[in-house]
Design an enzyme around this catalytic site. Structure first.
Site, short mmCIF file in Angstrom:
data_model
loop_
_atom_site.label_atom_id
_atom_site.label_comp_id
_atom_site.label_asym_id
_atom_site.label_seq_id
_atom_site.Cartn_x
_atom_site.Cartn_y
_atom_site.Cartn_z
N LYS A 38 0.93 -1.35 -0.15
CA LYS A 38 0.07 -0.07 -0.12
C LYS A 38 0.94 1.31 -0.09
O LYS A 38 0.34 2.20 -0.53
CB LYS A 38 -0.89 -0.08 1.21
N ARG A 132 -8.27 -0.56 16.61
CA ARG A 132 -8.80 -0.45 15.41
C ARG A 132 -9.62 -1.39 15.08
O ARG A 132 -10.56 -1.70 15.56
CB ARG A 132 -7.22 -0.22 14.66
C1 LIG Z 1 -0.51 -1.53 6.57
C2 LIG Z 1 -0.86 -2.92 7.00
C3 LIG Z 1 0.14 -3.72 7.47
C4 LIG Z 1 1.65 -3.34 7.11
O1 LIG Z 1 2.08 -2.66 7.95
P1 LIG Z 1 3.82 -2.43 7.78
O2 LIG Z 1 3.83 -1.47 9.25
O3 LIG Z 1 3.73 -1.63 6.70
O4 LIG Z 1 4.43 -3.61 8.19
C5 LIG Z 1 -0.52 -5.20 8.14
N1 LIG Z 1 -1.75 -5.23 8.33
C6 LIG Z 1 -2.39 -4.40 8.13
C7 LIG Z 1 -4.20 -4.55 8.46
C8 LIG Z 1 -2.27 -3.02 7.41
O5 LIG Z 1 -3.31 -2.27 7.23
#
Ligand SMILES: *Cc1c(COP(=O)(O)O)cnc(C)c1O
Length: 364
Positions: A38, A132
């Site tokens: 993302k 969350r």
């Molecule tokens: C963005 C996201 C991740 C990845 O997080 P990082 O800090 O980039 O490793 C993992 N799980 C969910 C649900 C996310 O939204």
């Protein structure tokens, strides 16, 4: 050909190396990885580098990013990280797995899965304290029972997400709780949960200190693969490359000027009333990059420059070494916030190192 400016330079071999390193590292205790795309807007070349590095899935929070990677010919299992609702049909068409917390949404997914003659896989997220997304642990088994009963829906596992909103650490106690939930649900519902997804780049400390990872067999990693650090304390992970992304901008003014603004004070362009330190006369440079393009606090100059401030289209820096005349390039390292903003700005050119920009090697 002159290189375009401003630009973000992306070294794909470093991303592949980090993915490879982390796959081997987490693989030692039986954990496989989702590479999270993302922060790079689902850039197909970055996704491909992660896949070449060995990640088993590509995960993204935006279905549009997954569509983009699919359209580019990336062949893997795609995971949607943010629970969908109105995009349910597109999720069925584009993602193999999605993370979910609401039955209403799973009913929508079921409806479209039947219509498209597909089975959609779901990881149910458990709320373990970060507040969350997540189903409360006490409601989890009934939730899974109800979801399993829906046609064309397969519950493949459970997961949790910590260190995002509430700043709660994914420690041994939380991971043990997820393992115990897995056990009790399997026993109660007589099902097998194959994918237990324990978290994100903040899970590094837990993993390194854990004797036993319990049932956790998956992590979803963006930042550690892309930037080389864990996210509970923003520490560099030994062995990883932290320089896969660099931002380069052009100096459009370079002059000796006073360091204090002069005249009656009023608000700046963003409604603040800034205070400045008197540094006497100093060398100031302005680069063609601003708040519309970048999270300025997410930039760290790699040269002897200090960011003094910014407006929509300009960043003003002190040039301590007087090395940056007009036309020269200023290079920055990026935090996650900086990377996210740079990849999203249409004004910042994406320049790939180690692969021609226009040619996407197909991997399917
Ligand atoms: C963005 C996201 C991740 C990845 O997080 P990082 O800090 O980039 O490793 C993992 N799980 C969910 C649900 C996310 O939204």
């Amino acid at each position: 050909m002159a290189l375009l400016m401003p630009r973000i330079e992306i070294t794909l071999s470093k991303i592949q190396y980090n993915a490879q390193f982390l796959c081997a590292f987490y693989g030692q205790k039986g954990i496989d990885l989702m590479g999270v795309s993302k922060a790079v807007l689902g850039n197909p070349l970055v996704a491909e580098a992660m896949i070449l590095g060995g990640v088993k899935f590509i995960a993204d929070s935006r279905i549009e990013n997954i569509q983009r990677m699919r359209a580019a010919g990336i062949f893997t299992q795609f995971v949607l990280l943010r629970t969908p609702l109105s995009q349910a049909e597109s999720v069925i068409q584009n993602a193999d797995i999605s993370l979910n917390t609401e039955l209403r949404t799973i009913k929508e997914l079921s409806h479209y899965a039947v219509q498209h003659n597909k089975t959609h896989q779901i990881i149910v997220m458990a709320e373990l304290g970060d507040l969350r997304e997540g189903v409360l642990p006490k409601d989890l088994s009934q939730f899974i029972k109800d979801a399993e009963a829906l046609p064309s829906i397969q519950i493949v596992g459970i997961g949790c997400n910590l260190a995002c909103y509430g700043g709660i650490k994914p420690d041994n106690a939380k991971m043990r709780q997820l393992s115990e939930l897995t056990h009790s649900i399997e026993k109660e519902l007589r099902i097998n949960l194959a994918l237990i997804s324990g978290g994100n780049s903040a899970n590094y400390d837990w993993y390194t200190s854990a004797q036993d990872v319990g049932r956790i067999n998956n992590l979803r990693l963006g930042e550690s693969i892309l930037l080389g650090y864990e996210t509970a304390h923003r520490k560099t992970i030994p062995g990883l490359d932290t320089s896969a992304f660099k931002l380069v901008a052009e100096v459009i003014e370079s002059k000796k000027k006073p360091s204090l603004p002069n005249g009656e004070s009023c608000q700046d362009a963003f409604g603040n009333s800034p205070q400045y330190l008197d540094r006497g006369i100093h060398q100031r440079v302005i680069i063609a990059l601003g708040i519309q393009d970048i999270l300025v606090s997410g930039l760290s100059p790699l040269d002897d420059l200090e960011i003094l401030g910014a407006s929509s289209d300009h960043i003003i820096l002190e040039d301590r070494s007087t090395n940056f005349p007009i036309g020269s390039e200023v290079t920055f390292g990026l935090t996650y916030g900086g990377l996210l903003a740079a990849m999203t700005s249409p004004f910042i050119k994406k320049h790939f190192i180690g692969c021609p920009d226009s040619v996407l090697p197909l991997i399917s």
